[in-house]
Each structure stands twice: as C-alpha cells, then as structure tokens.
Design an enzyme around this catalytic site. Structure first.
Site, PDB file in Angstrom:
ATOM      1  N   HIS A 176       0.834  -1.196   0.000  1.00 45.00           N
ATOM      2  CA  HIS A 176       0.000   0.000   0.000  1.00 45.00           C
ATOM      3  C   HIS A 176       0.872   1.251   0.000  1.00 45.00           C
ATOM      4  CE1 HIS A 176       0.665  -0.810   4.302  1.00 45.00           C
ATOM      5  NE2 HIS A 176       0.433   0.462   4.539  1.00 45.00           N
ATOM      6  N   HIS A 185       1.095   5.221   1.662  1.00 46.35           N
ATOM      7  CA  HIS A 185       0.646   6.252   2.597  1.00 46.35           C
ATOM      8  C   HIS A 185       1.166   7.583   2.075  1.00 46.35           C
ATOM      9  CE1 HIS A 185      -0.914   4.179   6.176  1.00 46.35           C
ATOM     10  NE2 HIS A 185      -0.032   3.230   5.901  1.00 46.35           N
ATOM     11  N   TYR A 233       2.823   8.219  12.608  1.00 49.37           N
ATOM     12  CA  TYR A 233       2.157   6.963  12.247  1.00 49.37           C
ATOM     13  C   TYR A 233       2.635   6.460  10.887  1.00 49.37           C
ATOM     14  CZ  TYR A 233      -1.462   3.814  10.585  1.00 49.37           C
ATOM     15  OH  TYR A 233      -2.125   2.738  10.058  1.00 49.37           O
ATOM     16  N   GLN A 263       4.548   2.953  10.421  1.00 53.38           N
ATOM     17  CA  GLN A 263       4.063   1.888   9.541  1.00 53.38           C
ATOM     18  C   GLN A 263       5.196   1.315   8.702  1.00 53.38           C
ATOM     19  OE1 GLN A 263       0.935   0.833  10.709  1.00 53.38           O
ATOM     20  NE2 GLN A 263       0.649   0.456   8.568  1.00 53.38           N
TER      21      GLN A 263
END
Length: 139
Positions: free
Chosen positions: A61, A63, A126, A130
């Site tokens: 993914h 971010h 955050y 991650q």
C-alpha cells in the site's frame, strides 16, 4: 514551515492522509518498482501544486500525507495521481501487463482519505511507524 498557505484570494491549510493499494493488494511495491512509484507520486503532486509532507510505500500500500490546494478536489487529485502513476508504471514495467490478473489496472479501485487537523504530527509519526513495522515484519 508556516501553517497556512496563500493563493491570490485564499489562505488555506488543507492537509490529507491518503492510503491506496495495488490491485488485489499484491505485495509488489519493492525495489525499482517502489522507486518508480515514489518518483511518479512526487512528480504528479508537484505538477498539481500539492506539497508532499510524508510518503511511505510499504510492500502492499501507499501512505501519502499531502497538502492539496483548495481549488483541487481531493477525488480529482487522487484520480490523477493514481491514474498517471499506473500508466507510467505499466509502460515502464511491461511484464506486469503479461499477468492475466493485472489487465490495464495497477491500483485497486478505491482509496482512503482522512483530513488532518491539529494532530498532523501524530499522523506523520504513524506513517513513519508503519514503514518501520513493515520492515520488521519482512525480516
């Protein structure tokens, strides 16, 4: 960094945390492919006058913490970044088109977007956290 940005008739602070995945959430965002995705995202954000604050690309993914001018709708922004990145990646890595499950699509259909208010520092931490957790998980 000043909190607010200026346009000719607007003072703004529009910060978004956006997350999206490759099709079928395959864990392929590594090496040269991840570098190309990062390069494309940064280039297309800059083209739209958006400022990338944080960008993390774990294996499955993306971010993105970004400031987007208010004259650009967030759906148009994400559509442009995802669409143009997919085109460039599929043209550069032609072997992806050979797989029967990719077709002409690189990214999954949707995305997650969250507006960032006063907790932008927590969101930044955050996003970085991650990435660190993903590296630990892979080892």
């Amino acid at each position: 960094m000043a909190r607010f940005r200026k346009l000719s008739h607007t003072i703004w602070f529009c910060q978004y945390h956006i997350v999206w995945t490759p099709k079928y959430r395959f864990r392929i965002l590594k090496g040269r492919l991840a570098a190309e995705v990062e390069s494309c995202i940064r280039a297309f954000c800059q083209h739209q006058r958006a400022e990338v604050l944080e960008l993390s690309i774990p294996l499955d993914h993306v971010h993105l913490l970004v400031m987007v001018p208010p004259k650009i709708s967030i759906s148009n922004f994400v559509g442009t970044v995802k669409g143009r990145t997919a085109i460039r990646v599929l043209n550069k890595f032609k072997q992806l088109r050979q797989k029967p499950y990719w077709g002409n699509h690189f990214w999954a259909r949707g995305y997650c977007v969250d507006t960032v208010g006063l907790d932008s520092e927590k969101i930044r931490k955050y996003v970085k956290y991650q990435e660190e957790q993903e590296k630990k998980y892979e080892q």
